[in-house]
Motif scaffolding. Structure first.
Motif, PDB file in Angstrom:
ATOM      1  N   ARG A 273       0.698   1.956  10.208  1.00  0.00           N
ATOM      2  CA  ARG A 273       0.153   2.420  11.655  1.00  0.00           C
ATOM      3  C   ARG A 273       1.067   2.546  12.471  1.00  0.00           C
ATOM      4  O   ARG A 273       0.749   3.490  13.396  1.00  0.00           O
ATOM      5  N   SER A 274       2.489   1.917  12.444  1.00  0.00           N
ATOM      6  CA  SER A 274       3.392   2.275  13.405  1.00  0.00           C
ATOM      7  C   SER A 274       3.864   3.937  13.289  1.00  0.00           C
ATOM      8  O   SER A 274       4.301   4.417  14.226  1.00  0.00           O
ATOM      9  N   GLU A 275       3.426   4.499  12.065  1.00  0.00           N
ATOM     10  CA  GLU A 275       3.747   5.916  12.108  1.00  0.00           C
ATOM     11  C   GLU A 275       2.706   6.668  12.257  1.00  0.00           C
ATOM     12  O   GLU A 275       2.300   7.929  11.943  1.00  0.00           O
ATOM     13  N   GLY A 276       1.427   6.277  12.857  1.00  0.00           N
ATOM     14  CA  GLY A 276       0.377   6.705  13.351  1.00  0.00           C
ATOM     15  C   GLY A 276      -0.874   7.000  12.153  1.00  0.00           C
ATOM     16  O   GLY A 276      -1.899   7.680  12.620  1.00  0.00           O
ATOM     17  N   LEU A 277      -0.645   6.267  11.162  1.00  0.00           N
ATOM     18  CA  LEU A 277      -1.762   6.482  10.119  1.00  0.00           C
ATOM     19  C   LEU A 277      -3.067   5.586  10.241  1.00  0.00           C
ATOM     20  O   LEU A 277      -2.792   4.402  10.837  1.00  0.00           O
ATOM     21  N   ASP A 278      -4.113   5.824   9.851  1.00  0.00           N
ATOM     22  CA  ASP A 278      -5.199   5.094   9.872  1.00  0.00           C
ATOM     23  C   ASP A 278      -5.715   4.333   8.605  1.00  0.00           C
ATOM     24  O   ASP A 278      -6.066   5.099   7.823  1.00  0.00           O
ATOM     25  N   VAL A 279      -5.208   3.115   8.693  1.00  0.00           N
ATOM     26  CA  VAL A 279      -5.509   2.435   7.361  1.00  0.00           C
ATOM     27  C   VAL A 279      -6.893   1.798   7.446  1.00  0.00           C
ATOM     28  O   VAL A 279      -7.189   1.094   8.220  1.00  0.00           O
ATOM     29  N   VAL A 280      -7.540   2.146   6.412  1.00  0.00           N
ATOM     30  CA  VAL A 280      -9.018   1.815   6.447  1.00  0.00           C
ATOM     31  C   VAL A 280      -9.415   1.121   5.118  1.00  0.00           C
ATOM     32  O   VAL A 280     -10.209   0.545   4.912  1.00  0.00           O
TER      33      VAL A 280
ATOM     34  N   ALA B  28     -10.200  -4.596   7.409  1.00  0.00           N
ATOM     35  CA  ALA B  28     -11.536  -5.367   6.767  1.00  0.00           C
ATOM     36  C   ALA B  28     -11.736  -5.037   5.437  1.00  0.00           C
ATOM     37  O   ALA B  28     -12.404  -6.031   4.840  1.00  0.00           O
ATOM     38  N   ASP B  29     -11.512  -3.825   4.884  1.00  0.00           N
ATOM     39  CA  ASP B  29     -12.034  -3.353   3.342  1.00  0.00           C
ATOM     40  C   ASP B  29     -10.854  -3.569   2.544  1.00  0.00           C
ATOM     41  O   ASP B  29      -9.998  -2.885   2.415  1.00  0.00           O
ATOM     42  N   VAL B  30     -10.799  -4.639   1.933  1.00  0.00           N
ATOM     43  CA  VAL B  30      -9.726  -5.282   0.924  1.00  0.00           C
ATOM     44  C   VAL B  30     -10.414  -5.565  -0.490  1.00  0.00           C
ATOM     45  O   VAL B  30     -11.300  -6.273  -0.456  1.00  0.00           O
ATOM     46  N   SER B  31      -9.646  -5.243  -1.516  1.00  0.00           N
ATOM     47  CA  SER B  31     -10.392  -5.624  -2.854  1.00  0.00           C
ATOM     48  C   SER B  31      -9.047  -5.742  -3.838  1.00  0.00           C
ATOM     49  O   SER B  31      -7.976  -5.351  -3.651  1.00  0.00           O
TER      50      SER B  31
ATOM     51  N   GLY C 100      -4.788 -16.803  -1.260  1.00  0.00           N
ATOM     52  CA  GLY C 100      -5.097 -16.512   0.139  1.00  0.00           C
ATOM     53  C   GLY C 100      -4.626 -15.378   0.639  1.00  0.00           C
ATOM     54  O   GLY C 100      -4.686 -14.863   1.775  1.00  0.00           O
ATOM     55  N   GLY C 101      -4.000 -14.269  -0.423  1.00  0.00           N
ATOM     56  CA  GLY C 101      -3.351 -13.148   0.222  1.00  0.00           C
ATOM     57  C   GLY C 101      -4.490 -12.194   0.642  1.00  0.00           C
ATOM     58  O   GLY C 101      -4.398 -11.536   1.551  1.00  0.00           O
ATOM     59  N   LEU C 102      -5.718 -11.712  -0.260  1.00  0.00           N
ATOM     60  CA  LEU C 102      -6.640 -11.058   0.206  1.00  0.00           C
ATOM     61  C   LEU C 102      -7.169 -11.468   1.657  1.00  0.00           C
ATOM     62  O   LEU C 102      -7.452 -10.457   2.464  1.00  0.00           O
ATOM     63  N   GLU C 103      -7.237 -12.805   1.753  1.00  0.00           N
ATOM     64  CA  GLU C 103      -7.881 -13.421   3.039  1.00  0.00           C
ATOM     65  C   GLU C 103      -6.776 -12.771   4.252  1.00  0.00           C
ATOM     66  O   GLU C 103      -7.317 -12.582   5.324  1.00  0.00           O
ATOM     67  N   ASN C 104      -5.618 -13.071   3.959  1.00  0.00           N
ATOM     68  CA  ASN C 104      -4.533 -12.649   5.105  1.00  0.00           C
ATOM     69  C   ASN C 104      -4.549 -11.173   5.216  1.00  0.00           C
ATOM     70  O   ASN C 104      -4.658 -10.870   6.564  1.00  0.00           O
ATOM     71  N   ILE C 105      -4.572 -10.522   4.268  1.00  0.00           N
ATOM     72  CA  ILE C 105      -4.838  -9.047   4.517  1.00  0.00           C
ATOM     73  C   ILE C 105      -6.010  -8.579   5.263  1.00  0.00           C
ATOM     74  O   ILE C 105      -5.873  -7.769   6.117  1.00  0.00           O
ATOM     75  N   ARG C 106      -7.239  -9.355   5.049  1.00  0.00           N
ATOM     76  CA  ARG C 106      -8.355  -8.913   5.561  1.00  0.00           C
ATOM     77  C   ARG C 106      -8.204  -9.170   7.195  1.00  0.00           C
ATOM     78  O   ARG C 106      -9.153  -8.486   7.756  1.00  0.00           O
TER      79      ARG C 106
END
Length: 188
Positions: A139-146, A167-170, A157-163
């Motif tokens: 994101r700091s380089e301007g990319l849209d992480v979706v 929002a879209d994490v698997s 707890g990793g996926l919950e923290n990433i979420r």
């Protein structure tokens, strides 16, 4: 493919002990240890991981897939290769652990421009810290992480923290699936 990758991970990358015997990055001891690199650098493992990760991101309309070096690198390259085989090309990229301080100063290596939609990937998530760092640097380089995809979720707890960051994490495979496979094939 998922079953075959799970079996390969159990043979090459997964360790289990009844007592906590493995020291994690956090310093905490664990009964489980997962080092995906022997699998993701194996030709068959690369093929399986690449196709499964590409399948997990193909509907997200992304132009790039990558994550923090080195864990994400072979997976990103494999997913990009799989995308080309399926005539839906997605660029691979790598996020440095330290920012390049010469030439064009940046965090990311790859053929991407600001504003492009990307998926962040990682080999293993425990707390999600390295995936979150990758998201922040992208994101700091301007990319849209979706989207974010983790090859193995340790279910700590990793996926919950990433979420909290995307929002879209698997996850492709969970620790429980590895333990189940390991238990089914473990020799006394």
């Amino acid at each position: 493919m998922k079953q075959e990758l799970t079996e390969l991970l159990c043979r090459k990358s997964f360790k289990y002990s009844e007592e906590p015997a493995f020291k994690l990055v956090s310093g905490r001891m664990s009964k489980f240890y997962v080092n995906c690199k022997p699998t993701t650098l194996d030709p068959r493992g690369m093929f399986l991981a690449g196709h499964l990760v590409f399948d997990a991101i193909r509907t997200a309309n992304v132009t790039g897939v990558g994550g923090l070096t080195f864990g994400a690198d072979p997976i990103a390259v494999a997913a990009a290769f799989a995308s080309g085989l399926k005539d839906q090309p997605i660029q691979a990229f790598s996020i440095r652990k330290t920012r390049k301080d010469h030439g064009i100063v940046r965090w990311i290596e790859g053929d991407l421009t600001p504003g492009q939609r990307v998926a962040i990937i990682d080999d293993v998530a425990t707390t999600g810290g390295s995936t979150i760092r990758a998201i922040e640097r992208a994101r700091s380089e301007g990319l849209d992480v979706v989207r974010a995809v983790v090859l193995v979720d340790r279910q700590e707890g990793g996926l919950e923290n990433i979420r909290e960051h995307v929002a879209d994490v698997s996850a492709v495979i969970t620790r429980d699936e590895l333990v189940e496979q390991w238990t089914a094939t473990a020799r006394p």
